[in-house]
Design a protein around this motif. Structure first.
Motif, PDB file in Angstrom:
ATOM      1  N   THR A  58       0.833  -1.211   0.000  1.00 15.41           N
ATOM      2  CA  THR A  58       0.000   0.000   0.000  1.00 15.41           C
ATOM      3  C   THR A  58       0.865   1.257   0.000  1.00 15.41           C
ATOM      4  OG1 THR A  58      -1.811  -1.111   1.159  1.00 15.41           O
ATOM      5  CG2 THR A  58      -1.776   1.285   1.266  1.00 15.41           C
ATOM      6  N   THR A  61       1.989   2.495  -3.452  1.00 13.38           N
ATOM      7  CA  THR A  61       0.841   3.021  -4.193  1.00 13.38           C
ATOM      8  C   THR A  61       0.439   4.385  -3.663  1.00 13.38           C
ATOM      9  OG1 THR A  61       0.027   0.784  -4.630  1.00 13.38           O
ATOM     10  CG2 THR A  61      -1.563   2.582  -4.852  1.00 13.38           C
ATOM     11  N   GLU A  64       3.009   6.959  -4.850  1.00 15.04           N
ATOM     12  CA  GLU A  64       2.793   7.302  -6.261  1.00 15.04           C
ATOM     13  C   GLU A  64       1.571   8.203  -6.429  1.00 15.04           C
ATOM     14  OE1 GLU A  64       4.414   2.844  -7.259  1.00 15.04           O
ATOM     15  OE2 GLU A  64       2.325   3.368  -7.690  1.00 15.04           O
ATOM     16  N   THR A  65       0.527   7.915  -5.663  1.00 13.38           N
ATOM     17  CA  THR A  65      -0.701   8.700  -5.752  1.00 13.38           C
ATOM     18  C   THR A  65      -0.463  10.143  -5.324  1.00 13.38           C
ATOM     19  OG1 THR A  65      -2.068   6.746  -5.330  1.00 13.38           O
ATOM     20  CG2 THR A  65      -3.067   8.900  -4.917  1.00 13.38           C
ATOM     21  N   LYS A 123       5.124   5.829 -13.030  1.00 15.16           N
ATOM     22  CA  LYS A 123       3.886   5.794 -12.239  1.00 15.16           C
ATOM     23  C   LYS A 123       3.386   7.209 -11.960  1.00 15.16           C
ATOM     24  CE  LYS A 123       5.639   1.593 -11.393  1.00 15.16           C
ATOM     25  NZ  LYS A 123       6.921   1.133 -11.958  1.00 15.16           N
ATOM     26  N   ALA A 192      -2.615   5.045 -10.214  1.00 18.37           N
ATOM     27  CA  ALA A 192      -1.390   4.454  -9.655  1.00 18.37           C
ATOM     28  C   ALA A 192      -1.435   2.926  -9.744  1.00 18.37           C
ATOM     29  CB  ALA A 192      -1.215   4.890  -8.203  1.00 18.37           C
ATOM     30  N   VAL A 193      -2.585   2.348  -9.405  1.00 25.16           N
ATOM     31  CA  VAL A 193      -2.726   0.888  -9.472  1.00 25.16           C
ATOM     32  C   VAL A 193      -2.569   0.402 -10.902  1.00 25.16           C
ATOM     33  CG1 VAL A 193      -4.361  -1.026  -9.177  1.00 25.16           C
ATOM     34  CG2 VAL A 193      -4.117   0.700  -7.378  1.00 25.16           C
ATOM     35  N   GLU A 196       0.973   0.342 -11.987  1.00 24.64           N
ATOM     36  CA  GLU A 196       1.669  -0.824 -11.435  1.00 24.64           C
ATOM     37  C   GLU A 196       1.330  -2.084 -12.216  1.00 24.64           C
ATOM     38  OE1 GLU A 196       1.608   1.065  -6.931  1.00 24.64           O
ATOM     39  OE2 GLU A 196       0.221  -0.543  -7.488  1.00 24.64           O
ATOM     40  N   GLY A 203       3.591  -2.556  -4.944  1.00 23.10           N
ATOM     41  CA  GLY A 203       2.381  -1.755  -5.029  1.00 23.10           C
ATOM     42  C   GLY A 203       1.156  -2.651  -5.091  1.00 23.10           C
ATOM     43  N   THR A 227      -7.701  -0.321  -1.888  1.00 24.17           N
ATOM     44  CA  THR A 227      -7.713   0.723  -2.916  1.00 24.17           C
ATOM     45  C   THR A 227      -8.936   1.615  -2.767  1.00 24.17           C
ATOM     46  OG1 THR A 227      -6.535  -0.739  -4.446  1.00 24.17           O
ATOM     47  CG2 THR A 227      -7.686   1.147  -5.398  1.00 24.17           C
TER      48      THR A 227
END
Length: 258
Positions: A58, A61, A64-65, A123, A192-193, A196, A203, A227
């Motif tokens: 997590t 991710t 990156e978000t 990403k 972001a997901v 990946e 992630g 998520t």
């Protein structure tokens, strides 16, 4: 405030509870193979049992978000201000911004991985591309919707264009900006997901792929739930930010109710 929040939240909470309850009853009564459709109880149990691994995936991710959305935020403000100050830029760039939304991210993301590798940069770019347009378009619309009489009044009092922009156009654009912010922030985690999925070392996206290949559908659902919770948390944070940035909105609403 708390009472209003609870009033707004209980209907969707009731629907979600009913859906999860129906899901649990169906999987229990029909004896569905957990590899095909795990029960909510199994998803919760396995998610908790594997919470350390889920948390480790997590964090990338979330990083990156946040960073990707930060780049999108800066770019959206720069572009929206440029469009507002320059008619030539508005005529030349805005159609290109609209056209850019026709390019599927599913086609761009693998190219970014090829060009920039499996590190953080591709990403961030995917998240930025996913969230940029709603922010920039709403902000530009907010600037354009400014009361012209207010601008004329301020200019007649001797205010320069930059000062008038800061005192009138920016505050009047804030409701539009936060509307765009709420749309964009819900795309950020998904972007972001997806990045990946295209290629990553860690992630939630790569975790879902690994668990899908291992037929651990319960852990795929657990990652999906994480998520969703991240997206909901970020969406809720926009309302808190709006209360901090626009305190006068509450005063106006109270006056309107009075």
């Amino acid at each position: 405030m708390l009472r209003r929040a609870l009033t707004a939240l209980w209907p969707p909470a009731l629907v979600v509870t009913a859906l999860i309850g129906g899901w649990q009853l169906y999987t229990s009564a029909a004896g569905v193979d957990p590899a095909t459709l795990p029960s909510p109880a199994r998803v919760l149990g396995q998610g908790w049992e594997n919470r350390a691994e889920l948390w480790d995936h997590t964090l990338p991710t979330l990083q990156e978000t946040v960073l990707g959305f930060g780049l999108s935020f800066i770019a959206a403000w720069l572009v929206a201000v440029l469009l507002d100050f320059s008619t030539a830029a508005r005529r030349g760039l805005y159609p290109l911004l609209v056209a850019s939304q026709t390019i599927p991210i599913v086609a761009v993301a693998p190219l970014l991985i090829i060009w920039f590798g499996f590190g953080l940069l591709p990403k961030l770019l995917v998240v930025t591309l996913t969230t940029f347009f709603p922010l920039a378009a709403n902000l530009a619309a907010g600037f354009a919707a400014t009361d012209r009489e207010a601008m004329r009044l301020l200019r007649s009092l001797g205010a320069g264009r930059l000062r008038a922009f800061r005192l009138v156009r920016v505050p009047s654009a804030m409701p539009y900006f936060f509307a765009g912010l709420r749309v964009s922030i819900t795309y950020a985690v998904v972007g972001a997901v997806f990045a990946e999925y295209a290629g990553a070392e860690s992630g939630l996206g790569i975790y879902m792929q690994a668990q899908k290949s291992a037929f651990r559908t319960d852990l795929v659902f657990a990652a999906v739930a994480v998520t969703a919770l991240l997206s909901i948390a970020l969406f809720g944070a926009t309302y808190l930010l709006q209360r901090l940035v626009l305190p006068w909105e509450r005063a106006l609403k109270k006056e309107g109710r009075a």
